[in-house]
Each structure stands twice: as C-alpha cells, then as structure tokens.
Scaffold this motif. Structure first.
Motif, PDB file in Angstrom:
ATOM      1  N   MET A   1      45.282  30.014  31.248  1.00 48.28           N
ATOM      2  CA  MET A   1      44.025  30.754  31.344  1.00 48.28           C
ATOM      3  C   MET A   1      43.498  31.079  29.945  1.00 48.28           C
ATOM      4  O   MET A   1      44.250  31.464  29.078  1.00 48.28           O
ATOM      5  CB  MET A   1      44.280  32.061  32.104  1.00 48.28           C
ATOM      6  N   LYS A   2      42.231  30.917  29.772  1.00 51.82           N
ATOM      7  CA  LYS A   2      41.667  31.202  28.455  1.00 51.82           C
ATOM      8  C   LYS A   2      41.653  32.706  28.223  1.00 51.82           C
ATOM      9  O   LYS A   2      41.282  33.475  29.093  1.00 51.82           O
ATOM     10  CB  LYS A   2      40.236  30.654  28.398  1.00 51.82           C
ATOM     11  N   PHE A   3      42.097  33.089  27.084  1.00 51.63           N
ATOM     12  CA  PHE A   3      42.121  34.511  26.762  1.00 51.63           C
ATOM     13  C   PHE A   3      40.709  35.011  26.487  1.00 51.63           C
ATOM     14  O   PHE A   3      39.947  34.397  25.762  1.00 51.63           O
ATOM     15  CB  PHE A   3      42.996  34.737  25.534  1.00 51.63           C
ATOM     16  N   MET A   4      40.365  36.129  27.109  1.00 51.16           N
ATOM     17  CA  MET A   4      39.059  36.739  26.873  1.00 51.16           C
ATOM     18  C   MET A   4      39.263  38.040  26.128  1.00 51.16           C
ATOM     19  O   MET A   4      39.877  38.962  26.632  1.00 51.16           O
ATOM     20  CB  MET A   4      38.345  37.030  28.201  1.00 51.16           C
ATOM     21  N   LYS A 302      48.885  39.989  37.519  1.00 49.17           N
ATOM     22  CA  LYS A 302      48.978  38.537  37.323  1.00 49.17           C
ATOM     23  C   LYS A 302      48.130  37.893  38.406  1.00 49.17           C
ATOM     24  O   LYS A 302      48.335  38.159  39.596  1.00 49.17           O
ATOM     25  CB  LYS A 302      50.430  38.038  37.489  1.00 49.17           C
ATOM     26  N   ILE A 303      47.192  37.044  38.028  1.00 52.74           N
ATOM     27  CA  ILE A 303      46.366  36.352  39.018  1.00 52.74           C
ATOM     28  C   ILE A 303      47.186  35.210  39.607  1.00 52.74           C
ATOM     29  O   ILE A 303      47.783  34.418  38.877  1.00 52.74           O
ATOM     30  CB  ILE A 303      45.071  35.842  38.359  1.00 52.74           C
ATOM     31  N   THR A 304      47.238  35.146  40.929  1.00 56.06           N
ATOM     32  CA  THR A 304      48.023  34.091  41.587  1.00 56.06           C
ATOM     33  C   THR A 304      47.108  33.303  42.522  1.00 56.06           C
ATOM     34  O   THR A 304      45.950  33.666  42.743  1.00 56.06           O
ATOM     35  CB  THR A 304      49.174  34.683  42.432  1.00 56.06           C
ATOM     36  N   TYR A 354      56.267  47.026  37.052  1.00 55.47           N
ATOM     37  CA  TYR A 354      56.193  46.012  38.105  1.00 55.47           C
ATOM     38  C   TYR A 354      55.110  44.996  37.777  1.00 55.47           C
ATOM     39  O   TYR A 354      54.102  45.344  37.171  1.00 55.47           O
ATOM     40  CB  TYR A 354      55.845  46.648  39.461  1.00 55.47           C
ATOM     41  N   PHE A 355      55.327  43.760  38.180  1.00 60.75           N
ATOM     42  CA  PHE A 355      54.234  42.795  38.178  1.00 60.75           C
ATOM     43  C   PHE A 355      53.379  43.044  39.420  1.00 60.75           C
ATOM     44  O   PHE A 355      53.915  43.217  40.520  1.00 60.75           O
ATOM     45  CB  PHE A 355      54.762  41.356  38.207  1.00 60.75           C
ATOM     46  N   LEU A 356      52.080  43.091  39.224  1.00 59.56           N
ATOM     47  CA  LEU A 356      51.148  43.183  40.361  1.00 59.56           C
ATOM     48  C   LEU A 356      50.583  41.791  40.558  1.00 59.56           C
ATOM     49  O   LEU A 356      49.680  41.371  39.831  1.00 59.56           O
ATOM     50  CB  LEU A 356      50.026  44.189  40.034  1.00 59.56           C
ATOM     51  N   GLU A 357      51.151  41.057  41.497  1.00 59.07           N
ATOM     52  CA  GLU A 357      50.724  39.673  41.732  1.00 59.07           C
ATOM     53  C   GLU A 357      49.482  39.706  42.625  1.00 59.07           C
ATOM     54  O   GLU A 357      49.578  40.001  43.819  1.00 59.07           O
ATOM     55  CB  GLU A 357      51.868  38.873  42.345  1.00 59.07           C
TER      56      GLU A 357
END
Lengths: 382, 147
Positions: A1-4, A302-304, A354-357
C-alpha cells in the motif's frame, strides 16, 4: 500500500503574496533569543493596538490555554478544530499564545540570524532551542509561520504571513508543533494516533498514514462511540489517559463512498481542491466528541480483504513499531526523540495491544470495538 | 576501537527483549529480534564485541566464537545504517537484568541477529523536514545574517 503522509500535499506549489520579511539591515539588533522574542512581541502589541484583541480560552489536557488574536484574520483558521475544548475565561491561564498575521496587518518580521534566506520549494522547519526559548520557523511555498515559545513565561508568539493561505493540514491540526513543544514540558505527550471510546474509557488507534485510523475512527463516531480524534491525541501515563485536541477528521476524497451519511459535509468542505478532505466534526456531532478517557488498549488497524472485522493480540514491540516512528518522525527533533520514545514505550508496556483487522463491512468496526471495550478484554485465551 | 549508539540521530527502546531503533536523519526505522536486541543493549552499555559475544553465549544457546562472528556482521549492518558509530574505546559494565535472569535458567534458543528495515515513513522527513539549530549555532547575532 502506498504510504500517505499526514501532510499530503506539502511541497505543492501555491501562489503566495509578495509579503517577504524584514531584513536585518537597519532593524533592531537581537543579540539573544530573548531579545529576538521581545522584538516580535512588540510587533504583536502594535498589531493588537491597531486592530484590537480577540481572546479565546480552551481546556487542553486539563491545561487552560488562552489564545489572544490581534484582529480576526486568524480566528477562523485556528479555532474551528479545537472548538470542542472551548471554555469560559475564569481568570486562571496556564499558557498564553499571541497570534497575528502579516498580510492583513502589513507587519513584517525579521528572520532570526540562524535562518537561511530564501523560501524553500517544500515545507521545512528550522528549530532552535535553548533553556528558555524554542523558536520554530516553518516555511514553505504556501505560507511562512513563526512560532516562538518562552518556556519561562509560558508565553508564545505565532505569526503567519498570510492567514488566507493556510493549507488544510494546518487548519485541521492548528498550532501542532508549538503545542507539542509546550505540552511535553508539562509531561503531556503529543501522539500520532486516533482515539474512540465510551464515556470513561476507550482505545487508541495507531499506525502510519493510510493504515485505516481515520476510517475506523469515523465509523466508530457514526456507530455510536465517542470520538476523540483520528490523527493526533495527547497522552499522559500513570495512569494511561488520552485527551482530545482536534475534533477534525482527514480523509481521502473518495471516502465519501464509505460514508454516504456525510455527503453534505463532504460537499461543504472548506478545502475542495486539497488532496485530503478535512471535516470539522464538532459542527454536526458536538455531543459525541469526547474530551478524553482512560486508555483501555492500543489497536493497530490493518486493512484486509475479508468482510468481517476482528481483533488479534499484538506484541508490545509490534505496537511500539506502529506507534513510535510516525509520532517521532513527524513531531520530534533530535533533542526530543529519545524522551518521546521512552514515553511511548511506557504506554505500550502499560496497556495491551491488538491488531484491528478491518473488514469491508464498515458498520462492523464500531460493534467489534464497543464489545471489546465493554467486555474488558478479548476472549482469545491470551 | 569500539562502537557506540549514534545519538541523538538514533533513538531506541528495548521492550520485552526486542528492540526498535529509529534513524531521525534518514526516516528509516528498524526492528531487532531478541539476540540482536541484547547486542544493542551491550552497545548501549559500551561493551566491545568480545564481551558482547560472551554475554550472548551466556544467555543464548550458541558457541561464543559463532556469536562473535555473527555479532561482527550485525555490527557492520548497524554501521551501514548509521545507527552506531566508531569510537576510541570500549569498556565493560555490569550484567544486564536480562542476562542475570537468563543465566540462572535454561539458555534461550539462538538465532542470527538481524536488522529488519522499514522505509515507509521517509516521506515524513522529505515532505516536512525538521532541521535543528543547536544553541551554540543560534546566537549571538551575526552581521551577515547567516548561521
């Protein structure tokens, strides 16, 4: 993913007025940082005398901050993002900031002797700090801003060359670097994170730009949770507590597709040509903007590609990697970096992470977070 | 000749036996696993590579010679990333709490120390760099107006 970057668009060439700054030649001598501060304070006092003073008071992380505007040109630039923290003047003030602009008041200021001449094509900061003074000259193609902090007097001067040319990221997070410098002296840590919760407790949302902090924060606001921020918050350890500072949200323009309920706000946005949309949430959601709460956990969005949203335990080091670099690289100079790292590490040690998926069904995000906050822990056996 | 942390450009923290290091000059940041984190801890305590290898071999299940060789490779990586710099001397210091705890129990599994590099936040420095002017450079005022 491109960093913004959180300051996307910096470096974009914009028209600027031919305002310039006063050269040292023929001006008063400023042999010390205190002398330089006094010269600029006189400029403010002249502007205040000519254009009148407007005062506003805000309670930020339990500190009363007084903003004194000479004239009104900066009022609509600085105050909308912090309006949810406005309080009446009760006579006690912890920090005073005097603000004025150059264009409307025809005031030109001398650069300090250590500042290189010439205006850069991209934004950059020069910071000077001694025991008493911190001076930040933030210059770029769209505007030049002088921030002078007298740590002994808890007094600051903020001058902007042209109030009308303040970019969206300044208006969405006004006085960021000045407040970072003053608040850290008060043991309040400026952090790159979002925060949502219920009345007395909530979670931090941490990670680099583009990781989903704003989407998750806004989804939670619309889903019934209290909203403290999507991008910057203030942290105090012992016990861990977050305080809100800006009631804005910064989103990519296509985010309107995710939040059709906000169509009207998107259409009335203040910076229609900017790379990101800044929405001033206090206008529409004043009852849902929180001033702060105890930190229950740190969530790393985290975008899944999945539909459902779920939580998964993260280690302390994973949490610190998500939290510390973006905070320190944006805000700290070399002299502040190690102390900031220590504060962030103390936070990560004190609360679980925690990771929030994030799933594609956005309405699930607030449900998962609310359930987690109410149940007190994640039932994952860890 | 030893090495030391390149402060204040490199800022770091060790947490639960692992380390994070941020290079404020380049905008790169690094995570380091348990063996490398103990090496980093030894560098912060100003130990030379021989003493560092002995300590690694006390805590982890590894021969001291292998540890020494791999620490030297790891140190070269740290130098390449400007996280450490050369210095004139190194000296010993007391055992770390990690080692004191670990030496009394079974040794931990060893793995080659590695530096995991992240470059996704360099934009923050490129877009909005902070240049610090140190106190001695700032004042007094100079007639030509330069720093």
């Amino acid at each position: 993913m491109k960093f913004m970057s959180s300051r996307d668009g910096r470096g974009k060439k914009m028209e600027r007025p031919d305002l310039g700054t006063k050269s040292e030649e023929g001006s008063e001598r400023f042999d010390t940082s205190v002398g330089y501060f006094e010269i600029l304070r006189k400029s403010f006092e002249t502007a205040a005398s000519d254009f009148g003073v407007v005062e506003r008071h805000y309670k930020i992380a339990n500190k009363i901050i007084e903003l004194r505007f000479a004239g009104s040109s900066l009022l609509s630039v600085i105050t909308p993002a912090i309006e949810h923290l406005a309080v009446q003047n009760e006579g006690v003030v912890d920090f005073t900031v005097c603000l004025w602009d150059g264009l409307s008041m025809k005031s030109k200021l001398p650069f300090p002797p250590w500042h290189n001449k010439g205006l850069p094509l991209k934004d950059e900061q020069k910071r000077y700090s001694d025991k008493r003074m911190t001076i930040i000259i933030d210059s770029g193609p769209s505007r030049t801003c002088f921030n002078l902090l007298d740590k002994q007097q808890n007094l600051a001067l903020v001058w902007v060359d042209d109030a009308k040319n303040m970019p969206y990221y300044d208006v969405g997070a006004p006085l960021r670097d000045l407040l970072y410098c003053w608040l850290r002296i008060q043991n309040v840590q400026f952090v790159h994170a979002g925060a949502v919760g219920v009345d007395d407790r909530g979670v931090l949302l941490v990670g680099k730009g583009g990781s989903g902090k704003s989407t998750a924060s806004l989804a939670c606001l619309l889903g019934g949770l209290k909203y403290a921020s999507d991008d910057y918050v203030l942290i105090q350890n012992n016990p861990p507590r977050v305080s809100s500072i800006y009631s804005t949200v910064k989103l990519r323009s296509d985010a309107i597709n995710k939040f059709p309920a906000l169509e009207k706000m998107f259409k009335n946005q203040r910076f229609p040509g900017a790379q990101k949309t800044v929405l001033f949430l206090n206008d529409e959601f004043s009852g849902k903007i929180s001033q702060g709460f105890a930190i229950h956990a740190i969530l790393i969005p985290k975008i899944t590609l999945r539909e459902e949203t779920r939580l998964r335990r993260a280690s302390a080091i994973e949490s610190l990697v998500a939290l510390a670099p973006s905070t320190i690289l944006q805000l700290a100079g070399e002299s502040d970096g190690q102390k900031d790292m220590g504060e962030l590490a103390a936070l990560v040690r004190a609360v679980p992470s925690y990771f929030l998926e994030l799933g594609s069904n956005i309405s699930e995000i607030p449900e998962v977070i609310l359930k987690f906050i109410k149940e007190g822990s994640l039932n994952d056996g860890k | 000749m030893g090495i030391k942390v390149n402060a204040p450009h490199a800022v770091s923290e060790i947490i639960e036996g692992e380390a994070i290091v941020v290079n404020l000059k380049t905008g790169c940041y690094f995570s380091i696993g348990k063996v490398g984190a103990l090496v980093w801890d030894c560098i912060m305590k100003n130990l030379d590579s021989a003493d560092t290898a002995k300590r690694i071999a006390k805590v982890f299940d590894v021969d001291v010679k292998i540890a020494r060789r791999e620490i030297d490779v790891f140190t070269q990586e740290l130098l390449k990333e400007s996280l450490v710099i050369m210095e004139d001397s190194a000296s010993s210091s007391p055992m770390s709490s990690v080692e004191e705890q670990s030496s009394a129990v079974q040794k931990l599994a060893y793995e080659t120390p590695r530096l995991v590099k992240f470059e996704d936040m360099q934009d923050l420095l490129l877009l909005d760099p902070v240049h610090e002017v140190h106190e001695q450079q700032g004042w007094p005022w100079k007639k030509d107006g330069t720093a």
